[in-house]
Scaffold this active site. Structure first.
Site, mmCIF file in Angstrom:
data_model
loop_
_atom_site.group_PDB
_atom_site.id
_atom_site.type_symbol
_atom_site.label_atom_id
_atom_site.label_comp_id
_atom_site.label_asym_id
_atom_site.label_seq_id
_atom_site.Cartn_x
_atom_site.Cartn_y
_atom_site.Cartn_z
ATOM 1 N N GLU A 58 0.824 -1.209 0.000
ATOM 2 C CA GLU A 58 0.000 0.000 0.000
ATOM 3 C C GLU A 58 0.861 1.264 0.000
ATOM 4 O O GLU A 58 0.600 2.212 -0.754
ATOM 5 C CB GLU A 58 -0.930 -0.002 1.212
ATOM 6 C CG GLU A 58 -1.707 1.293 1.441
ATOM 7 C CD GLU A 58 -2.719 1.602 0.350
ATOM 8 O OE1 GLU A 58 -3.271 2.718 0.372
ATOM 9 O OE2 GLU A 58 -2.944 0.749 -0.535
ATOM 10 N N HIS A 61 2.469 1.770 -3.391
ATOM 11 C CA HIS A 61 1.497 2.265 -4.360
ATOM 12 C C HIS A 61 1.238 3.748 -4.168
ATOM 13 O O HIS A 61 1.186 4.517 -5.148
ATOM 14 C CB HIS A 61 0.186 1.475 -4.216
ATOM 15 C CG HIS A 61 -0.905 1.964 -5.120
ATOM 16 N ND1 HIS A 61 -0.761 2.053 -6.477
ATOM 17 C CD2 HIS A 61 -2.169 2.400 -4.851
ATOM 18 C CE1 HIS A 61 -1.876 2.515 -7.022
ATOM 19 N NE2 HIS A 61 -2.743 2.736 -6.058
ATOM 20 N N HIS A 123 -12.475 3.479 -9.618
ATOM 21 C CA HIS A 123 -11.103 3.907 -9.376
ATOM 22 C C HIS A 123 -10.188 3.497 -10.533
ATOM 23 O O HIS A 123 -9.399 4.308 -11.036
ATOM 24 C CB HIS A 123 -10.616 3.307 -8.052
ATOM 25 C CG HIS A 123 -9.284 3.806 -7.606
ATOM 26 N ND1 HIS A 123 -9.089 5.072 -7.107
ATOM 27 C CD2 HIS A 123 -8.068 3.217 -7.577
ATOM 28 C CE1 HIS A 123 -7.817 5.237 -6.795
ATOM 29 N NE2 HIS A 123 -7.179 4.123 -7.073
ATOM 30 N N HIS A 212 -20.121 -9.598 -16.701
ATOM 31 C CA HIS A 212 -18.846 -9.199 -17.293
ATOM 32 C C HIS A 212 -18.486 -10.085 -18.483
ATOM 33 O O HIS A 212 -18.025 -9.576 -19.520
ATOM 34 C CB HIS A 212 -17.735 -9.264 -16.244
ATOM 35 C CG HIS A 212 -16.383 -8.898 -16.790
ATOM 36 N ND1 HIS A 212 -16.119 -7.679 -17.361
ATOM 37 C CD2 HIS A 212 -15.223 -9.615 -16.868
ATOM 38 C CE1 HIS A 212 -14.855 -7.640 -17.760
ATOM 39 N NE2 HIS A 212 -14.299 -8.798 -17.484
ATOM 40 N N HIS A 274 -4.012 -9.609 -17.299
ATOM 41 C CA HIS A 274 -5.356 -9.226 -17.741
ATOM 42 C C HIS A 274 -5.526 -7.705 -17.642
ATOM 43 O O HIS A 274 -6.044 -7.062 -18.559
ATOM 44 C CB HIS A 274 -6.386 -9.943 -16.865
ATOM 45 C CG HIS A 274 -7.785 -9.919 -17.410
ATOM 46 N ND1 HIS A 274 -8.134 -10.513 -18.596
ATOM 47 C CD2 HIS A 274 -8.932 -9.385 -16.912
ATOM 48 C CE1 HIS A 274 -9.424 -10.347 -18.819
ATOM 49 N NE2 HIS A 274 -9.931 -9.653 -17.813
#
Length: 298
Positions: A58, A61, A123, A212, A274
């Site tokens: 975290e 990032h 996000h 999806h 992906h």
């Protein structure tokens, strides 16, 4: 100065791609709470002592995102001052800054206050828009004045491209929703079936996952059709055809990586690939939408 600008824009583009991947790692490893509800500090500290793995992920990032935010702002100002006569440069510069700031604020809000999966899913989409705009600035820095990147198509095909671009963004959102609701295995490890059925019993996670899949399949067919149409009716438009060739390649790879995520039972590297491929596909369709939007260099 042109060479320096080109190099800087490429570095910033790769940096934005790194931010996207690191964000995916945060989500995939459930590291979003690695600093508790403390922001911009981590557990009230600049660098926490004896951090856990999720805390390291975290904090890393956050640090990379902050640096990239500065780089993007510098790029936007540089692009604006370098080519103030180009309307699309101004638009892209504004979008790049606006969306990287927006996704940063949304990330901070997610840490301080709990957010629903519907909000968290946006996000990634905001980060993707900022990445694509930075990528477009980098690509446009290489065009020649006498050979601008422009494609002349019919009004109907131009609308087709615009709607395709908008639809793809919605597909990206459904993919992010799968991730944030923990629905990646909503169809268990079945592919192309879902829980052993073509049309499964719609539990919450199965419904989101199936939505999806269905949306992604429609996107695949739509890109295939658009590639064929461009190849048939606009064979002389080399930039347009090359763009759709890359789009077709990326949608094939995206479909393959999506199926491998299920088959491999959420392998982290497959999941990251992906996210990487969808970034390339989004950037490609952004470029196609841009060249059919442009009329002339003034």
């Amino acid at each position: 100065m042109k060479k320096a600008y080109q190099i800087y824009s490429i570095i910033t583009s790769f940096g934005m791609l790194l931010v996207l991947l690191m964000g995916a790692i945060v989500t995939k490893t459930d590291s979003g709470d690695g600093c508790g509800n403390s922001w911009p500090l981590c557990y009230g500290q600049l660098l926490p002592t004896q951090p856990k793995l999720e805390t390291i992920i975290e904090v890393s990032h956050r640090a990379v995102s902050a640096w990239l935010g500065i780089l993007v702002i510098i790029l936007a100002i540089w692009a604006w001052r370098r080519e103030p006569h180009k309307k699309e440069i101004k638009i892209l510069a504004f979008i790049s800054v606006f969306f990287i700031v927006l996704q940063g604020l949304l990330g901070a809000a997610a840490v301080i206050w709990s957010q629903s999966s519907l909000i968290l899913a946006s996000h990634f989409g905001f980060s993707l828009v900022s990445f694509a705009s930075v990528l477009m600035l980098a690509i446009l820095s290489f065009e020649d004045w006498d050979k601008p990147y422009i494609a002349t198509v019919s009004r109907s095909f131009k609308k087709n491209i615009y709607w395709l671009f908008i639809y793809m963004y919605l597909v990206v959102y459904t993919g992010a929703l799968v991730r944030h609701t923990g629905s990646a295995m909503g169809c268990s490890d079945d592919f192309p079936l879902c829980n052993g059925s073509l049309i499964p019993e719609f539990t919450k996670q199965a419904s989101i996952h199936y939505l999806h899949r269905t949306a992604a399949f429609i996107l695949f067919i739509w890109i295939l059709y658009s590639w064929y149409h461009a190849r048939k009716h606009y064979r002389d438009q080399k930039v347009l055809n090359k763009g759709f060739q890359f789009a077709l390649l990326f949608i094939f790879l995206q479909a393959a990586s999506g199926s491998l995520i299920v088959i491999s039972n959420l392998n982290l590297f497959v999941a990251l690939s992906h996210g990487l491929i969808i970034s390339f596909l989004f950037g490609t369709l952004s470029f196609i939408a841009l060249i059919v939007y442009r009329k002339k260099i003034t």
